[in-house]
Motif scaffolding. Structure first.
Motif, PDB file in Angstrom:
ATOM      1  N   LYS A  27      -8.058  18.537  -5.840  1.00 31.50           N
ATOM      2  CA  LYS A  27      -7.534  16.858  -6.113  1.00 31.50           C
ATOM      3  C   LYS A  27      -6.154  17.428  -5.062  1.00 31.50           C
ATOM      4  CE  LYS A  27      -9.323  16.044 -10.994  1.00 31.50           C
ATOM      5  NZ  LYS A  27      -8.421  15.917 -11.833  1.00 31.50           N
ATOM      6  N   ARG A  28      -5.373  18.348  -5.181  1.00 32.54           N
ATOM      7  CA  ARG A  28      -4.413  18.268  -4.246  1.00 32.54           C
ATOM      8  C   ARG A  28      -4.634  18.400  -2.931  1.00 32.54           C
ATOM      9  NH1 ARG A  28      -0.031  23.488  -5.552  1.00 32.54           N
ATOM     10  NH2 ARG A  28       0.773  22.398  -3.917  1.00 32.54           N
ATOM     11  N   ASP A  29      -5.624  18.458  -2.662  1.00 36.98           N
ATOM     12  CA  ASP A  29      -6.492  19.028  -1.418  1.00 36.98           C
ATOM     13  C   ASP A  29      -6.524  17.465  -0.704  1.00 36.98           C
ATOM     14  OD1 ASP A  29      -6.002  21.592  -0.547  1.00 36.98           O
ATOM     15  OD2 ASP A  29      -8.187  22.083  -1.037  1.00 36.98           O
ATOM     16  N   ASP A  30      -7.014  16.764  -1.751  1.00 43.23           N
ATOM     17  CA  ASP A  30      -7.240  15.320  -1.230  1.00 43.23           C
ATOM     18  C   ASP A  30      -6.538  14.478  -1.421  1.00 43.23           C
ATOM     19  OD1 ASP A  30      -9.744  15.437  -1.555  1.00 43.23           O
ATOM     20  OD2 ASP A  30     -10.113  15.258  -3.470  1.00 43.23           O
ATOM     21  N   GLY A  31      -5.106  14.903  -1.391  1.00 39.49           N
ATOM     22  CA  GLY A  31      -3.413  14.485  -1.184  1.00 39.49           C
ATOM     23  C   GLY A  31      -3.039  13.502  -2.903  1.00 39.49           C
ATOM     24  N   GLU A  77       0.762  -1.005  -0.017  1.00 41.01           N
ATOM     25  CA  GLU A  77      -0.285  -0.320   0.462  1.00 41.01           C
ATOM     26  C   GLU A  77       0.850   1.383  -0.099  1.00 41.01           C
ATOM     27  OE1 GLU A  77      -3.625   2.218   0.220  1.00 41.01           O
ATOM     28  OE2 GLU A  77      -2.949   0.206  -0.557  1.00 41.01           O
ATOM     29  N   LEU A  78       1.981   1.183   0.605  1.00 40.33           N
ATOM     30  CA  LEU A  78       2.827   2.644   0.656  1.00 40.33           C
ATOM     31  C   LEU A  78       3.567   2.677  -0.723  1.00 40.33           C
ATOM     32  CD1 LEU A  78       4.873   1.244   3.585  1.00 40.33           C
ATOM     33  CD2 LEU A  78       3.810   3.839   3.642  1.00 40.33           C
ATOM     34  N   GLU A  79       3.605   1.237  -1.354  1.00 35.86           N
ATOM     35  CA  GLU A  79       4.075   2.201  -2.872  1.00 35.86           C
ATOM     36  C   GLU A  79       2.811   1.958  -4.053  1.00 35.86           C
ATOM     37  OE1 GLU A  79       6.681  -1.787  -3.945  1.00 35.86           O
ATOM     38  OE2 GLU A  79       7.754  -1.853  -2.373  1.00 35.86           O
ATOM     39  N   THR A  80       2.065   1.851  -3.503  1.00 32.82           N
ATOM     40  CA  THR A  80       1.275   1.556  -4.625  1.00 32.82           C
ATOM     41  C   THR A  80       0.484   3.636  -3.997  1.00 32.82           C
ATOM     42  OG1 THR A  80      -0.529  -0.001  -4.504  1.00 32.82           O
ATOM     43  CG2 THR A  80      -1.193   1.542  -5.142  1.00 32.82           C
ATOM     44  N   ARG A  81       0.399   3.852  -2.625  1.00 35.09           N
ATOM     45  CA  ARG A  81       0.499   5.098  -2.385  1.00 35.09           C
ATOM     46  C   ARG A  81       1.018   5.826  -3.582  1.00 35.09           C
ATOM     47  NH1 ARG A  81      -3.413   6.781   0.315  1.00 35.09           N
ATOM     48  NH2 ARG A  81      -5.149   6.075   1.142  1.00 35.09           N
ATOM     49  N   TYR A  82       2.652   5.899  -3.484  1.00 32.72           N
ATOM     50  CA  TYR A  82       3.503   6.839  -3.710  1.00 32.72           C
ATOM     51  C   TYR A  82       4.004   6.835  -4.903  1.00 32.72           C
ATOM     52  CZ  TYR A  82       8.354   8.401  -4.670  1.00 32.72           C
ATOM     53  OH  TYR A  82       9.288   8.802  -4.923  1.00 32.72           O
ATOM     54  N   SER A  83       3.760   5.654  -5.394  1.00 36.51           N
ATOM     55  CA  SER A  83       3.672   5.531  -6.995  1.00 36.51           C
ATOM     56  C   SER A  83       3.173   6.358  -8.112  1.00 36.51           C
ATOM     57  CB  SER A  83       3.392   4.248  -7.723  1.00 36.51           C
ATOM     58  OG  SER A  83       4.683   3.179  -7.865  1.00 36.51           O
ATOM     59  N   ALA A  84       1.383   6.458  -6.950  1.00 43.31           N
ATOM     60  CA  ALA A  84       0.306   6.946  -7.966  1.00 43.31           C
ATOM     61  C   ALA A  84       1.004   8.481  -7.596  1.00 43.31           C
ATOM     62  CB  ALA A  84      -1.080   6.668  -7.090  1.00 43.31           C
ATOM     63  N   SER A  85       0.845   9.539  -6.288  1.00 46.30           N
ATOM     64  CA  SER A  85       1.421  10.643  -6.228  1.00 46.30           C
ATOM     65  C   SER A  85       2.420  10.525  -7.822  1.00 46.30           C
ATOM     66  CB  SER A  85       1.496  10.782  -4.504  1.00 46.30           C
ATOM     67  OG  SER A  85       0.733  10.267  -4.094  1.00 46.30           O
ATOM     68  N   SER A 129       2.826  16.301   3.594  1.00 43.70           N
ATOM     69  CA  SER A 129       3.288  16.562   2.841  1.00 43.70           C
ATOM     70  C   SER A 129       3.348  15.731   1.227  1.00 43.70           C
ATOM     71  CB  SER A 129       4.976  16.396   3.675  1.00 43.70           C
ATOM     72  OG  SER A 129       5.378  16.708   4.720  1.00 43.70           O
ATOM     73  N   GLU A 130       3.900  17.193   0.359  1.00 39.22           N
ATOM     74  CA  GLU A 130       2.661  17.058  -0.687  1.00 39.22           C
ATOM     75  C   GLU A 130       5.072  16.576  -1.634  1.00 39.22           C
ATOM     76  OE1 GLU A 130      -0.515  18.561  -2.595  1.00 39.22           O
ATOM     77  OE2 GLU A 130       0.822  20.558  -1.915  1.00 39.22           O
ATOM     78  N   ARG A 146       5.214  27.875  -7.773  1.00 32.32           N
ATOM     79  CA  ARG A 146       3.632  28.864  -7.337  1.00 32.32           C
ATOM     80  C   ARG A 146       2.613  28.027  -7.666  1.00 32.32           C
ATOM     81  NH1 ARG A 146       0.861  34.182 -10.853  1.00 32.32           N
ATOM     82  NH2 ARG A 146      -1.126  34.916  -9.664  1.00 32.32           N
ATOM     83  N   TRP A 147       2.847  26.581  -8.423  1.00 31.88           N
ATOM     84  CA  TRP A 147       1.644  26.329  -8.770  1.00 31.88           C
ATOM     85  C   TRP A 147       1.874  24.310  -8.197  1.00 31.88           C
ATOM     86  CZ3 TRP A 147      -1.806  29.369  -9.330  1.00 31.88           C
ATOM     87  CH2 TRP A 147      -1.931  30.464 -10.448  1.00 31.88           C
ATOM     88  N   PHE A 148       2.944  24.428  -7.903  1.00 28.82           N
ATOM     89  CA  PHE A 148       3.894  22.852  -7.879  1.00 28.82           C
ATOM     90  C   PHE A 148       3.923  23.467  -6.527  1.00 28.82           C
ATOM     91  CE2 PHE A 148       3.270  22.774 -12.206  1.00 28.82           C
ATOM     92  CZ  PHE A 148       2.518  21.571 -12.527  1.00 28.82           C
ATOM     93  N   PRO A 149       4.101  21.385  -5.341  1.00 26.57           N
ATOM     94  CA  PRO A 149       4.770  21.513  -4.679  1.00 26.57           C
ATOM     95  C   PRO A 149       6.327  21.926  -4.752  1.00 26.57           C
ATOM     96  CG  PRO A 149       4.079  19.520  -5.398  1.00 26.57           C
ATOM     97  CD  PRO A 149       2.865  20.357  -5.795  1.00 26.57           C
ATOM     98  N   SER A 150       7.367  22.227  -4.298  1.00 27.70           N
ATOM     99  CA  SER A 150       9.015  22.660  -4.048  1.00 27.70           C
ATOM    100  C   SER A 150       9.306  22.026  -2.862  1.00 27.70           C
ATOM    101  CB  SER A 150       8.874  23.981  -4.546  1.00 27.70           C
ATOM    102  OG  SER A 150       8.648  25.419  -3.549  1.00 27.70           O
ATOM    103  N   THR A 151      10.297  22.392  -3.341  1.00 23.43           N
ATOM    104  CA  THR A 151      11.683  21.455  -1.818  1.00 23.43           C
ATOM    105  C   THR A 151      11.409  23.277  -1.122  1.00 23.43           C
ATOM    106  OG1 THR A 151      13.592  23.066  -3.625  1.00 23.43           O
ATOM    107  CG2 THR A 151      13.102  20.166  -3.243  1.00 23.43           C
ATOM    108  N   ASP A 152      10.626  23.778  -0.510  1.00 25.25           N
ATOM    109  CA  ASP A 152      10.682  24.838   0.192  1.00 25.25           C
ATOM    110  C   ASP A 152      11.224  24.146   1.969  1.00 25.25           C
ATOM    111  OD1 ASP A 152      10.219  26.719   1.881  1.00 25.25           O
ATOM    112  OD2 ASP A 152       8.127  26.683   1.453  1.00 25.25           O
ATOM    113  N   LEU A 153      12.688  24.610   1.228  1.00 27.01           N
ATOM    114  CA  LEU A 153      13.543  24.419   3.838  1.00 27.01           C
ATOM    115  C   LEU A 153      12.836  24.281   4.638  1.00 27.01           C
ATOM    116  CD1 LEU A 153      17.173  25.893   1.673  1.00 27.01           C
ATOM    117  CD2 LEU A 153      15.961  23.558   2.093  1.00 27.01           C
ATOM    118  N   VAL A 154      11.894  25.313   4.590  1.00 18.45           N
ATOM    119  CA  VAL A 154      11.338  25.198   5.969  1.00 18.45           C
ATOM    120  C   VAL A 154      11.364  24.627   6.587  1.00 18.45           C
ATOM    121  CG1 VAL A 154       9.088  26.161   5.335  1.00 18.45           C
ATOM    122  CG2 VAL A 154       9.367  27.410   7.409  1.00 18.45           C
ATOM    123  N   HIS A 155      10.367  23.149   5.595  1.00 19.37           N
ATOM    124  CA  HIS A 155       9.277  21.991   5.627  1.00 19.37           C
ATOM    125  C   HIS A 155      10.942  21.051   6.206  1.00 19.37           C
ATOM    126  CE1 HIS A 155       5.988  23.694   5.399  1.00 19.37           C
ATOM    127  NE2 HIS A 155       6.004  24.077   4.253  1.00 19.37           N
TER     128      HIS A 155
END
Length: 483
Positions: A43-47, A13-21, A116-117, A141-150
Motif C-alpha cells: 500500500k505504501r508503494d501505491d502511495g 484533487e490536491l486536497e482530496t489526495r492529501y486528506s486521504a494520505s 515523498s511520503e 522503522r515502520w513509518f515515514p519519518s523526518t529524514d533530513l537527507v530529503h
C-alpha cells in the motif's frame, strides 16, 4: 490542454489526495499502537502515505511568451513537478499561480501521488492516538519519518541538477521542506502557521510589539476595519471580544517562545504579521527560513540601530539602500560578494509612508531620514574593536549598524521575497551618545509609535502594487515557475 475552468477541480484533487494520505497514515499508526499491525509495504508503494504531486507538462509548438511579470513563467519546454503539503492552506496561492500559467501557456496540469511520503510526526495533532511506550526509533522503522537527507534548499540555492532528475522543479519548496518549516513556525512563534499573513514586519524590540497590539485592538474596535481578528501566542481576539485585551496579551504566553508572532488577520490573508525576532542574525536567519515557505508578498525590518554619522540625531530614520554583511550567518549559502540590491517598489513605499505618517513635507522628512548603507554585525560588542570598526565603516560609507537587517534582506533575496529596512537611531556610539537607561525610555516613548505606523503604512502601499511588487532582480535565469 488544461483550461481555466479546470483549476478548482485540480485544487480539489490536491486536497482530496492529501486528506486521504493523512487519514491512511493516522489509521495505520492507530493499528500499530493498538494491535501491533505494521503498515502494508504494498500500500505504501501505491502511495497510501504520499504527498500529492502537482505536475505541469509544457511542450509548445511556438516560442514561449514573455509575460510582463517576474513569476509564473515557463522558460523552456519540459515536465515540472512538486509535492504539495497542506494544499487547503495554500489554495489561494496555488490558484493564483495556475491562473497565470494556464492563461499564458499551452500546458497540461495533472495531480498524482508524489514519491515523498508524509512523515508521521506531521499527522500527530494532539488527538486521541496514544503512542506512549513506543519509541521514535521504532516508529521510524515502520513509518515515514523526518529524514533530513530529503529536506533542503537545493532548489532555492541553485544546487538542483537537471541531470539527476527527469523533471524540473515547479516550486522553490517541496512538501517535505514546507511541512518542516510549518512545524517549526508554531514552535518558535507560539502561533499557528495558518494565521500568518502575507505582509510581515520584523522587529528587534518588544516595545514595538506593545505598540502593534495597541494599533491592532484599535483597528478591531473600528466597525469599518478590514481586519477581523488578532492572533497572539496563546489565543486570539475578535470584534466584540476586546475587554482588557492589552493586559491579557501582555501577561500571556509570549515569554515561552523565542520569537513570538502577532497576526492582524483579514479574511483574504493580506493582513499584517509582526514577529519580534529579538537580537542577532541567527534568529533573523531562522525565522526567515521558515516564513519563506508561506510565500509572503513582502517582509520589512523595522527596529533600532546605532547611528554612525555625526549629523544624525537620536530618533532619526535610516532607509537602507545597501548592506554591509558582517553577520557571517549566510556566508556559505550566499557569499558576501553577491550584491543584495534595494527593491525600488519597497524603497519608494517606505519613503512615501514616512511622508504620510509624519505629515511633514519632503524637505523636513529628508532632514530626519538618511538613505545609506547599513552594517549588520554578529558581534554585539563591536565597539570594543573601535579602530577596526571605524576603518570598516569609513570604507563602506555606512550610516548605521544593527544585528539583523542585512540578514533579513539577504534571506529575502535568497527566497525571492521583496524586502526592505527602515531603522530608527537609538544611540550614536562613535560620537559619545550611548544608549543609557533614562535616555532610552524617553527615546522609546517618542519614536516607536510613529516608526511602527510607517511600517504598517508601507505594507498597505505595497498591498496595492499587485504583481508589480515582485521584481525580476529576485529571480534567477533558470527559475521554478511558481512564485
Amino acid at each position: 490542454m488544461t483550461e481555466q475552468k479546470m483549476i478548482e477541480a485540480i485544487l480539489d484533487e490536491l486536497e482530496t489526495r492529501y486528506s486521504a494520505s493523512v487519514e491512511n497514515l493516522r489509521d495505520a499508526l492507530t493499528d500499530y499502537a493498538e494491535k501491533g499491525i505494521r503498515p502494508d509495504p504494498a500500500k505504501r508503494d501505491d502511495g497510501a502515505f504520499s504527498y500529492p504531486e502537482l505536475r505541469i507538462e509544457y511542450d509548445p509548438e511556438m516560442p514561449p511568451p514573455t509575460p510582463d511579470r517576474a513569476f509564473a513563467r515557463l522558460n523552456q519546454p519540459g515536465i515540472y513537478t512538486t509535492s504539495i503539503a497542506r494544499p487547503a492552506m495554500f489554495r489561494e496561492y496555488l490558484r493564483e499561480q495556475l491562473e497565470h500559467l494556464i492563461r499564458d501557456y499551452p500546458i497540461k496540469v495533472s495531480v498524482g501521488a508524489s514519491a515523498s511520503e508524509i512523515p508521521y510526526p506531521y499527522v500527530l495533532d494532539g488527538g486521541e492516538l496514544n503512542l506512549e511506550g513506543i519509541s521514535t526509533a521504532e516508529l521510524s522503522r515502520w513509518f515515514p519519518s523526518t529524514d533530513l537527507v530529503h529536506i533542503g534548499d537545493e532548489v532555492v540555492d541553485g544546487g538542483w541538477d537537471v541531470a539527476l532528475d527527469p523533471t524540473r522543479p515547479l516550486a522553490l519548496f517541496d512538501a517535505l521542506r514546507t511541512d518542516f518549516s510549518l512545524a517549526r513556525l508554531k514552535h518558535y512563534t507560539g502561533t499557528p502557521a495558518e494565521h500568518f499573513q502575507r505582509y510581515v514586519l520584523f522587529t528587534n524590540y518588544v516595545r514595538y510589539v506593545d505598540e502593534f497590539v495597541r494599533f491592532a485592538i484599535a483597528a478591531l474596535r473600528d466597525p469599518d476595519s478590514r481586519f477581523t481578528s488578532l492572533s497572539v501566542p496563546g489565543g486570539s481576539f475578535e470584534h466584540g471580544d476586546l475587554t482588557d485585551a492589552e493586559e491579557q496579551i501582555a501577561a500571556g504566553a509570549w515569554r515561552r517562545h523565542q520569537m513570538p508572532a502577532y497576526h492582524l488577520i483579514t479574511p483574504e490573508g493580506d493582513g499584517i504579521t509582526l514577529v519580534n525576532i529579538g537580537v542577532g542574525p541567527s534568529n533573523a536567519k531562522t525565522i526567515c527560513d521558515h516564513i519563506a515557505v508561506l510565500r509572503p508578498e513582502a517582509w520589512l525590518m523595522i527596529g533600532h540601530c546605532g547611528g554612525l554619522r555625526p549629523s544624525q540625531t537620536i530618533g532619526d530614520y535610516v532607509l537602507a539602500h545597501a548592506y554591509l554583511r558582517d553577520d557571517h550567518i549566510l556566508d556559505d549559502l550566499l557569499p558576501v560578494e553577491i550584491p543584495i540590491p534595494a527593491i525600488a517598489e519597497v524603497q519608494t513605499a517606505l519613503y512615501n509612508a514616512a511622508l504620510t505618517v509624519t505629515g511633514e513635507d519632503e524637505d523636513s522628512v529628508k532632514k530626519r531620514l538618511r538613505t545609506g548603507t547599513v552594517v549588520t554585525t554578529d558581534d554585539r560588542n563591536w565597539e570594543l574593536r573601535y579602530t577596526l570598526s571605524a576603518l570598516r565603516f569609513n570604507q563602506s560609507r555606512a550610516v548605521a549598524i544593527d544585528m539583523e537587517s542585512a540578514t533579513v534582506a539577504a534571506q529575502g533575496y535568497r527566497f525571492r521575497v521583496p524586502y526592505g529596512t527602515l531603522l530608527c537611531v537609538s544611540d550614536k556610539p562613535l560620537h559619545g551618545e550611548l544608549k543609557l537607561p533614562g535616555q532610552a525610555n524617553a527615546f522609546y516613548e517618542r519614536a516607536i509609535s510613529q516608526h511602527l505606523r510607517i511600517g504598517i503604512e508601507t505594507l498597505d502601499i505595497l498591498r496595492n502594487e499587485g504583481d508589480g511588487l515582485h521584481s525580476r532582480k529576485l529571480r534567477s535565469f533558470d527559475e521554478p515557475p511558481l512564485r
